[in-house]
Design a protein around this motif. Sequence first.
Motif, PDB file in Angstrom:
ATOM      1  N   HIS A   1       0.809  -1.214   0.000  1.00 24.49           N
ATOM      2  CA  HIS A   1       0.000   0.000   0.000  1.00 24.49           C
ATOM      3  C   HIS A   1       0.844   1.267   0.000  1.00 24.49           C
ATOM      4  N   LEU A   2       1.769   1.362   0.941  1.00 24.17           N
ATOM      5  CA  LEU A   2       2.571   2.587   1.018  1.00 24.17           C
ATOM      6  C   LEU A   2       3.452   2.750  -0.212  1.00 24.17           C
ATOM      7  N   LYS A   3       3.972   1.648  -0.740  1.00 25.78           N
ATOM      8  CA  LYS A   3       4.802   1.742  -1.937  1.00 25.78           C
ATOM      9  C   LYS A   3       3.992   2.260  -3.122  1.00 25.78           C
ATOM     10  N   ILE A   4       2.795   1.730  -3.301  1.00 25.10           N
ATOM     11  CA  ILE A   4       1.962   2.177  -4.422  1.00 25.10           C
ATOM     12  C   ILE A   4       1.550   3.629  -4.239  1.00 25.10           C
ATOM     13  N   MET A   5       1.185   4.003  -3.014  1.00 22.05           N
ATOM     14  CA  MET A   5       0.797   5.402  -2.771  1.00 22.05           C
ATOM     15  C   MET A   5       1.964   6.344  -3.012  1.00 22.05           C
ATOM     16  N   ASN A   6       3.138   6.000  -2.536  1.00 28.74           N
ATOM     17  CA  ASN A   6       4.315   6.853  -2.755  1.00 28.74           C
ATOM     18  C   ASN A   6       4.609   6.995  -4.247  1.00 28.74           C
ATOM     19  N   SER A   7       4.504   5.877  -4.974  1.00 29.74           N
ATOM     20  CA  SER A   7       4.763   5.919  -6.413  1.00 29.74           C
ATOM     21  C   SER A   7       3.762   6.816  -7.118  1.00 29.74           C
ATOM     22  N   TYR A   8       2.497   6.713  -6.751  1.00 29.99           N
ATOM     23  CA  TYR A   8       1.466   7.523  -7.395  1.00 29.99           C
ATOM     24  C   TYR A   8       1.664   9.000  -7.082  1.00 29.99           C
ATOM     25  N   ILE A   9       1.965   9.322  -5.846  1.00 31.17           N
ATOM     26  CA  ILE A   9       2.170  10.715  -5.456  1.00 31.17           C
ATOM     27  C   ILE A   9       3.317  11.334  -6.250  1.00 31.17           C
ATOM     28  N   GLN A  10       4.361  10.544  -6.476  1.00 40.92           N
ATOM     29  CA  GLN A  10       5.530  11.055  -7.188  1.00 40.92           C
ATOM     30  C   GLN A  10       5.282  11.177  -8.692  1.00 40.92           C
ATOM     31  N   ALA A  11       4.508  10.256  -9.270  1.00 42.68           N
ATOM     32  CA  ALA A  11       4.345  10.283 -10.726  1.00 42.68           C
ATOM     33  C   ALA A  11       2.975   9.751 -11.126  1.00 42.68           C
ATOM     34  N   PRO A  12       1.912  10.504 -10.889  1.00 42.49           N
ATOM     35  CA  PRO A  12       0.573  10.021 -11.237  1.00 42.49           C
ATOM     36  C   PRO A  12       0.393   9.773 -12.727  1.00 42.49           C
ATOM     37  N   GLN A  13       1.151  10.508 -13.550  1.00 41.63           N
ATOM     38  CA  GLN A  13       1.015  10.330 -14.998  1.00 41.63           C
ATOM     39  C   GLN A  13       1.493   8.955 -15.443  1.00 41.63           C
ATOM     40  N   ILE A  14       2.478   8.410 -14.746  1.00 42.78           N
ATOM     41  CA  ILE A  14       2.957   7.061 -15.092  1.00 42.78           C
ATOM     42  C   ILE A  14       1.879   6.030 -14.785  1.00 42.78           C
ATOM     43  N   HIS A  15       1.209   6.195 -13.671  1.00 44.12           N
ATOM     44  CA  HIS A  15       0.110   5.288 -13.327  1.00 44.12           C
ATOM     45  C   HIS A  15      -1.027   5.397 -14.337  1.00 44.12           C
ATOM     46  N   ALA A  16      -1.378   6.630 -14.727  1.00 47.03           N
ATOM     47  CA  ALA A  16      -2.461   6.832 -15.678  1.00 47.03           C
ATOM     48  C   ALA A  16      -2.152   6.160 -17.012  1.00 47.03           C
ATOM     49  N   ALA A  17      -0.896   6.220 -17.434  1.00 48.35           N
ATOM     50  CA  ALA A  17      -0.500   5.582 -18.696  1.00 48.35           C
ATOM     51  C   ALA A  17      -0.449   4.066 -18.557  1.00 48.35           C
TER      52      ALA A  17
END
Length: 543
Positions: free
Chosen positions: A41-57
Amino acid sequence: MNTDLYYLRPNVVFEPLIGRWYAWSHLISPATAAMNVQGRHLKIMNSYIQAPQIHAAAVLNPKMLGGPFMDYKESKVEEIKALKENTIKEQAPLLRLAEAIRELNSMLEKEAKGHSLESLYEKVPEILKGYVELTYDLNNKPSFRFFEPLLYKSEFYDQRSQSLALWVTENDERPFCLSTPRIDAPGVLHLDIPFDHPGIDALSRMKRIPGPIDEVAALLGVTAADRKLFDTFFTKEEHPPYRPYEGPAVRMRYFGHACILIETQGVSILVDPLISYYGYESSVSHFSDVDIPDTIDYVLITHNHQDHILFETLLSLRHRIKNIVVPRTTTGALQDPNLKLVFNAAGFHQVIELDDMETVRLGDCVITGIPFTGEHSDLNIQAKTCYHVEINDYSFLFAADSRVLESRLYQHVHRLTGDIDVIFLGMECDGAPLSWLYGPLMPEELARDKDQSRRLAGSDFGKGIHLVDTFRPKEVYVYAMGMEPWLEFISTVRYTAASNPIVQSNMLVEECRNRGVIAERLYGEKEILYAKSPAAVTEEVNG
């Protein structure tokens, strides 16, 4: 006070959450929950906070299905930051537990060299003292086991993180459940209640028995501000009643994935419940909640994976279930949480543990646990079993995702069971790598080549045909393939004709048919009536 009687709408979703993440068994057991909060959970949240555009793609790329990417089409960074902060605050005991587990593992690796472990108990992290036993295996490799029941009575099990999200759906589309938390959204009502709350049963009953909205709202603690939304979940329109099976045969109904209902006039058995409840138009014919009995004598759980233990279905059915049968485990190992404890914590109290070759009897029905190998990435996990069901002169083997790792195992089993009339076998033979599900539990990241070789894989053609050769069935059904559209948010499966599981299962079906064995890969729904005598012709109804 409104005393009119209402039904719950058939397309209201019961989405159980823990810390706003989709609830599965590893988020209920305290030790696995700790490791998932920290390592997933924390890893995914940290990743999203840092680069939401990467998640969206990433979520738009079919090759990334099931990956650690949040499925939000627009930036929700501030909401995820708030969820992260709340997680760190509210789940602080679990985060301390995760750190202590990693510290304990590291200490044992450094200091346990084959001598007595007694002196090392003083070096166990303070918060773990009294909750673990230090052990060696017979090769003098150090490890530890939890006194898991004590963890449920400690600060590490906190029902306040549990909640229920209610919302109306019109389709099967949902984000992948392990990667996307449920943040506030229009039309979604969050009830901060634990999974054992009696209001869940009261609400579920209203799918078939109408009741007063005010009464159930008060029981669930619905606030005045949420009543307008809550009231939209109900209707005065009566749902189609369940029609119990009253024939002389055995009725088998396939509900999708690994969910099978076996019924006679006197017994109902539901295997791995995962049901598309929701009353909307679908391109795939399927049974739904209206086809589930008012009373379920036995629910059989084959193993501890999120596509076989779905609390979204199970909590809705809880008031109808008389007994849940689960595979027994008392290992206390981090990767092998006890399922009886998990279900007890979720409000299921009639839970029966079944070991290999043990039986449960109900009248003329006999349920036997059968060894289940493979599909768990070579981890020492005991909470898994296949089921042999004998009923009205017919025998069924629910082999789930078992992979035949040693051919003689089922030859030994066959000596005890004899031939089996109908086999259900999972053939998702590629499977995800070890880290996809169990990565957060690993103290160190596994090398990629090793990770890729240790997969959550079911049987291929060779493994499957061995079961056919051994048990000589009259019918073989490939199931548990995760292909139905209502499974995608759990399984992320999108096969093509060239996909290996499709190729392998096609080979099995063709070979069985060439031998005169009825065979099919199941999809959507199917119904078969088995006559009293196996020699009689079965009547088949396809949806």
